[in-house]
Motif scaffolding. Structure first.
Motif, mmCIF file in Angstrom:
data_model
loop_
_atom_site.group_PDB
_atom_site.id
_atom_site.type_symbol
_atom_site.label_atom_id
_atom_site.label_comp_id
_atom_site.label_asym_id
_atom_site.label_seq_id
_atom_site.Cartn_x
_atom_site.Cartn_y
_atom_site.Cartn_z
ATOM 1 N N LEU A 168 0.800 -1.224 0.000
ATOM 2 C CA LEU A 168 0.000 0.000 0.000
ATOM 3 C C LEU A 168 0.828 1.267 0.000
ATOM 4 N N SER A 169 1.878 1.313 0.792
ATOM 5 C CA SER A 169 2.618 2.567 0.893
ATOM 6 C C SER A 169 4.083 2.319 1.165
ATOM 7 N N THR A 170 4.930 3.035 0.449
ATOM 8 C CA THR A 170 6.359 3.011 0.749
ATOM 9 C C THR A 170 6.816 4.339 1.313
ATOM 10 N N GLN A 171 5.876 5.284 1.425
ATOM 11 C CA GLN A 171 6.242 6.597 1.951
ATOM 12 C C GLN A 171 6.647 6.528 3.412
ATOM 13 N N THR A 172 5.977 5.661 4.165
ATOM 14 C CA THR A 172 6.094 5.712 5.610
ATOM 15 C C THR A 172 7.497 5.392 6.111
ATOM 16 N N SER A 173 8.311 4.755 5.272
ATOM 17 C CA SER A 173 9.660 4.421 5.700
ATOM 18 C C SER A 173 10.647 5.569 5.487
ATOM 19 N N ASN A 174 10.204 6.612 4.811
ATOM 20 C CA ASN A 174 11.096 7.731 4.535
ATOM 21 C C ASN A 174 11.499 8.463 5.802
ATOM 22 N N SER A 175 12.718 8.909 5.848
ATOM 23 C CA SER A 175 13.192 9.705 6.973
ATOM 24 C C SER A 175 13.374 11.138 6.515
ATOM 25 N N LEU A 176 13.066 12.068 7.425
ATOM 26 C CA LEU A 176 13.251 13.478 7.098
ATOM 27 C C LEU A 176 14.727 13.867 7.075
ATOM 28 N N LEU A 177 15.611 12.921 7.382
ATOM 29 C CA LEU A 177 17.037 13.216 7.256
ATOM 30 C C LEU A 177 17.398 13.434 5.787
ATOM 31 N N THR A 178 16.635 12.847 4.903
ATOM 32 C CA THR A 178 16.830 13.041 3.471
ATOM 33 C C THR A 178 15.605 13.753 2.928
ATOM 34 N N LEU A 179 15.778 14.990 2.526
ATOM 35 C CA LEU A 179 14.666 15.785 2.036
ATOM 36 C C LEU A 179 14.686 15.880 0.511
ATOM 37 N N THR A 180 13.530 15.737 -0.086
ATOM 38 C CA THR A 180 13.369 15.935 -1.528
ATOM 39 C C THR A 180 12.372 17.078 -1.681
ATOM 40 N N VAL A 181 12.879 18.291 -1.571
ATOM 41 C CA VAL A 181 12.011 19.458 -1.402
ATOM 42 C C VAL A 181 11.501 20.016 -2.714
ATOM 43 N N ALA A 182 12.359 20.076 -3.735
ATOM 44 C CA ALA A 182 11.967 20.826 -4.928
ATOM 45 C C ALA A 182 12.690 20.319 -6.167
ATOM 46 N N PRO A 183 12.111 20.562 -7.360
ATOM 47 C CA PRO A 183 12.823 20.259 -8.608
ATOM 48 C C PRO A 183 14.128 21.040 -8.703
ATOM 49 N N GLY A 184 15.023 20.536 -9.552
ATOM 50 C CA GLY A 184 16.296 21.228 -9.740
ATOM 51 C C GLY A 184 16.109 22.619 -10.316
ATOM 52 N N LYS A 185 15.105 22.766 -11.186
ATOM 53 C CA LYS A 185 14.814 24.067 -11.782
ATOM 54 C C LYS A 185 13.356 24.093 -12.208
ATOM 55 N N VAL A 186 12.726 25.243 -12.034
ATOM 56 C CA VAL A 186 11.337 25.439 -12.464
ATOM 57 C C VAL A 186 11.299 26.574 -13.472
ATOM 58 N N MET A 187 10.721 26.324 -14.641
ATOM 59 C CA MET A 187 10.497 27.357 -15.639
ATOM 60 C C MET A 187 8.994 27.530 -15.788
ATOM 61 N N ARG A 188 8.500 28.739 -15.659
ATOM 62 C CA ARG A 188 7.059 28.954 -15.772
ATOM 63 C C ARG A 188 6.775 30.268 -16.470
ATOM 64 N N LEU A 219 13.887 19.074 -13.904
ATOM 65 C CA LEU A 219 13.362 20.285 -14.527
ATOM 66 C C LEU A 219 11.840 20.185 -14.586
ATOM 67 N N LEU A 220 11.166 21.231 -14.139
ATOM 68 C CA LEU A 220 9.709 21.328 -14.242
ATOM 69 C C LEU A 220 9.386 22.510 -15.148
ATOM 70 N N ILE A 221 8.568 22.266 -16.162
ATOM 71 C CA ILE A 221 8.185 23.316 -17.110
ATOM 72 C C ILE A 221 6.683 23.551 -16.984
ATOM 73 N N LEU A 222 6.317 24.720 -16.492
ATOM 74 C CA LEU A 222 4.905 25.063 -16.302
ATOM 75 C C LEU A 222 4.536 26.163 -17.292
ATOM 76 N N ASP A 223 3.892 25.763 -18.367
ATOM 77 C CA ASP A 223 3.477 26.700 -19.413
ATOM 78 C C ASP A 223 1.985 26.971 -19.234
#
Length: 396
Positions: free
Chosen positions: A10-30, A166-170
């Motif tokens: 059902l879920s693999t999220q619950t094993s994640n630790s906040l010691l490793t953060l995946t906060v944002a894309p490398g670059k956002v173009m909008r 890279l996230l491209i928001l047009d």
């Protein structure tokens, strides 16, 4: 009854630790028309892209994006993810990437196309670009992919090693999508407050506090601006709401981690995907799930704040067109047996619903699911659900 494989995966999220953060894309173009200026950025990641789209967006990808990439001498192959972001589709995409000798994956489309692209890139250790064609989810931002069955039933999620490169928001591209996709995105995004505040509202951790407060800001933006945005597609307020659903909603899960991301609203969504005939899209089911969660707080904790919040959302939903009950989701003829199946899956051992600060049993969840528009708290609903025959239809 949910299958063993479902409850296990059902879920693999619950094993994640906040010691490793995946906060944002490398670059956002909008911006408006920003797609035209992206090939140079994509070429920094690779020169042989595999472009992953959905059946409904493959033609758009071939017409609007492939010629642009060709101007930068990028050799592009286009592949639909097929029936769903499922195991068979993922295998086909991996094969296509290897045959094309792809060195970068581009996701172009809705949430499932983006999830499939992110997961294939993760499995093949390739960079990934996300280009959403609607504002229905924050999948373009997140380090997470949901995997479904070939019939659209949620199975499990995969926590990825990072957000897209890279996230491209047009905005021009987003505006081509049907308006109900943005409405669904509003429902998915506004859930962040109602879920994060319950699961993490008492946390003393700095980044989780920040995530919860961002969720509150997101809620306020959507409550204040959504109606105006929907009346003025492409306008400034509309762009701000698109930013809220696609970008800011993703920030919250990045800062706060899995525990800030999903609770009962998403668990209800997952259960409903296992019901035959569910025709609504992700954010619509999540929006309904918020009402179910608030109803649970109201019934089981006598929480008057939850009751007030539910009434506020019912009015908001009516104003912008979000579903308020099972009938609005196209499930007005759901049987009690089907309702029980959805409830049992939502309550599976690894489900995010267990982040609620109180225990919920199947009958209570079923009662909440059929009383989202109830004017007052009443335990009569629980008794009615638990005593009716299993082949009967739920009364509306």
């Amino acid at each position: 009854m949910p299958s063993q494989s479902f409850t296990k995966n059902l879920s693999t999220q619950t094993s994640n630790s906040l010691l490793t953060l995946t906060v944002a894309p490398g670059k956002v173009m909008r911006g408006c028309g920003v797609l035209q200026s992206t090939p140079a950025e994509i070429s920094r990641l690779g020169t042989r892209p595999l472009l992953v789209a959905g059946n409904s967006t493959v033609t758009m990808a071939q017409k609007s994006l492939q010629p642009i990439l060709a101007q930068e001498n990028l050799v592009t192959a286009v592949k639909s993810y097929g029936v769903d972001c499922c195991e068979a589709s993922l295998q086909a995409l991996r094969t296509a990437a290897q045959e094309h000798q792809a060195d970068v994956i581009i996701g172009f489309g809705g949430g499932k196309a983006l999830d499939a692209a992110k997961l294939v890139a993760y499995q093949l250790r390739l960079p990934v670009v996300t280009i959403p064609t609607s504002a229905a989810t924050c999948a373009a931002w997140t380090a997470l992919s949901n995997v479904y069955s070939e019939t659209g039933a949620f199975l499990y999620d995969v926590a990825l090693s990072g957000c897209p490169d890279l996230l491209i928001l047009d905005y021009d591209l987003i505006q081509t999508a049907p308006q109900h996709t943005l409405v669904a995105g509003i429902g998915d995004a506004i859930a962040k407050w109602y879920e994060a505040s319950v699961s993490s509202g008492n946390s003393q951790q700095t980044l989780i506090i920040a995530a919860v407060q961002q969720a509150r800001v997101l809620r306020d933006i959507l409550l204040q601006k959504s109606a105006t945005a929907l009346k003025e597609p492409g306008g400034e307020v509309w762009q701000e709401v698109v930013d809220a659903t696609v970008l800011l909603a993703g920030v919250i899960g990045g800062l706060g981690g899995a525990q800030c991301r999903t609770v009962a609203a998403h668990a209800v969504h997952n259960g409903l995907t296992h019901i035959h005939g569910h025709g609504s899209i992700h954010g619509e089911k999540v929006a309904y799930g918020i009402l179910v969660q608030l109803r649970l707080e109201e019934m089981l904790q006598s929480n008057q704040l939850a009751a007030s919040a539910r009434q506020q959302l019912l009015k908001f939903y009516a104003d912008i067109g979000l579903p308020r009950n099972l009938d609005d989701l196209g499930l007005g003829k759901i049987t009690l047996k089907e309702l029980q199946t959805a409830g049992e899956i939502a309550l599976a051992p690894q489900s995010d619903i267990h982040r609620l600060p109180f225990k919920v049993v199947t009958e209570e969840l079923m009662a909440a699911m059929v009383s989202t528009t109830a004017p007052t708290d009443s335990r009569e609903v629980i008794n009615r659900v638990s005593t009716r025959g299993m082949n009967e239809e739920v009364l509306q």
